[in-house]
Design an enzyme around this catalytic site. Sequence first.
Site, PDB file in Angstrom:
ATOM      1  N   LYS A  86       0.135  10.810  -1.191  1.00  0.00           N
ATOM      2  CA  LYS A  86       0.168  10.232  -2.534  1.00  0.00           C
ATOM      3  C   LYS A  86      -1.217  10.164  -3.168  1.00  0.00           C
ATOM      4  CE  LYS A  86       4.432   7.661  -1.768  1.00  0.00           C
ATOM      5  NZ  LYS A  86       5.143   6.373  -1.868  1.00  0.00           N
ATOM      6  N   ASP A 136       7.042   4.198  -7.859  1.00  0.00           N
ATOM      7  CA  ASP A 136       7.179   3.173  -6.820  1.00  0.00           C
ATOM      8  C   ASP A 136       6.964   1.766  -7.349  1.00  0.00           C
ATOM      9  OD1 ASP A 136       7.795   4.780  -4.624  1.00  0.00           O
ATOM     10  OD2 ASP A 136       5.692   5.142  -4.129  1.00  0.00           O
TER      11      ASP A 136
END
Length: 524
Positions: free
Chosen positions: A312, A349
Amino acid sequence: MTALVASIAERDPQRVVAAALEALERGADAVEVRLDALHATSESIRGLADALPSGQWIVTCRPVAQGGTSSDTPAQRAALLAAAGSVSDGIIDFEWDDWQRLGGSPFAAGGAAMSSAGRMNASKRESARILLSHHDWHRRPAELERMVRAMCAVPEAIAVKVAWPAESILSNFEAFDIMRASPKDAVAICMGEAGLMSRALAGKFGAYATYCAHREGMETAPGQVSLEVLRDLYRWDAIDESTAVYGVIGWPVSHSISPVVMNGMFAAMRFPAVYLPMPVEPSYDAFAAFMDRCLSYPGFDAGGFSVTAPHKEHALRYLGERVDPPADVLGAVNTIRIDDGEPWGCNTDCTAALDTLLERMEREAQGLEGVGVDVLGAGGVARAVVAGLVDCGCRVTVYNRTAERAAALADAFGCKPAPWDDRSRGDGQIIVNCTSVGMWPDVESTPMPAARLAAGTVVFDTVYRPAETRLLRDAEAAGCRTVDGLTMFARQAAAQLYYWTEQLPEMAPLWELATTAVDADRQP
């Protein structure tokens, strides 16, 4: 059209026929009968393939050196193959090494070719037709390109097949090169988990065929998947040269249920795409090399990617300024979209995690003002969770095995770092696990000693597979309020779908796909 060939490696002739007919009934275009698995003589298998539909079978007898079980001589293997059925009704897969040792074709005239519809055309009677193949189970052949050209130069060969272990996910692109540019129709397979793209995308790149197991548990090569997985999960029948490619990039990535959910949603939304697991080694260089290849490879048609640990932060670095809020502030990207060849990233997220927590606690965001939260982990998910909690006014403490990463995350968002060994002495009213501890298959592990879990504490585990982790079971037993990671997963997946397709996905089928995928782990 690329043929979908189911490999049959049963040890009894009657079971071979039954399995082959079943595979054809379930959607295979042809079957590959592995005679080496039978350990039989020419007499005992004489006419075996004649029991199968004309034009829909391949027979082969793989030697030990090529990943099979036959220890016969090349001439003996040739005799066994010739005895299996009328060569005018099917195709003989013969190993290139055996062909060279025998100095040419050992088979009588009369053969068949694969039709453009992906099936063998038994009505076309010509000289004996052979599928020449080479399988190296240990390494990529040193002179792979030269070998393919030499095999293609054999007049009797209707097609060629090469298979070797994937050195990395990048090996698939060499397989695509062979599919696209071989002088004759070609099968090119990269074995192992990293080679899935060479199997699932064979139809996109015009391969002669791809191979699958006729049933799960009956695989004949590393990385081979079942007929159901290729057809039902990876949308085999919907893939053509224009199909867009999506996937989840991570290391490891085999635990992800995203392929089940995303492919199911693509089908429900009638979106022309396929979604694959993409294991990319855990370094920035590996991530960047894979992204570069996907974006530059002719006809790959990358549409976008989900990004999971440990990539990420790598994704944020790779994208530079091509990042949509809030990923730029969070310092992590979990979603990439390709617009006219340019990659853009975002993070789904943060909102998914915060909405899931607030819903379970039955509070609004302002209701978290001043609440103490212990966050376990300092990776991409932790960055998203911490950012959302700090924005709500929470007092956040970050615990991580690597103290430097905990300190860096805490410094970025103005919260407090603490040693991992002190996590059981924390006093947060909320505990959020952002590590992978307890994730399938290590389902009996937990990141927090049960003694720390007290009644009234809210325990949120972002791990979604299994939906009920050991941490959540311990928390429930202690009287805590629990929040599972599957709900967060479903929310962020819906946001990813919208980011890619600009269509609002329906949550009911998405949730059903996610829960079904996770529930499958409980089945014996």
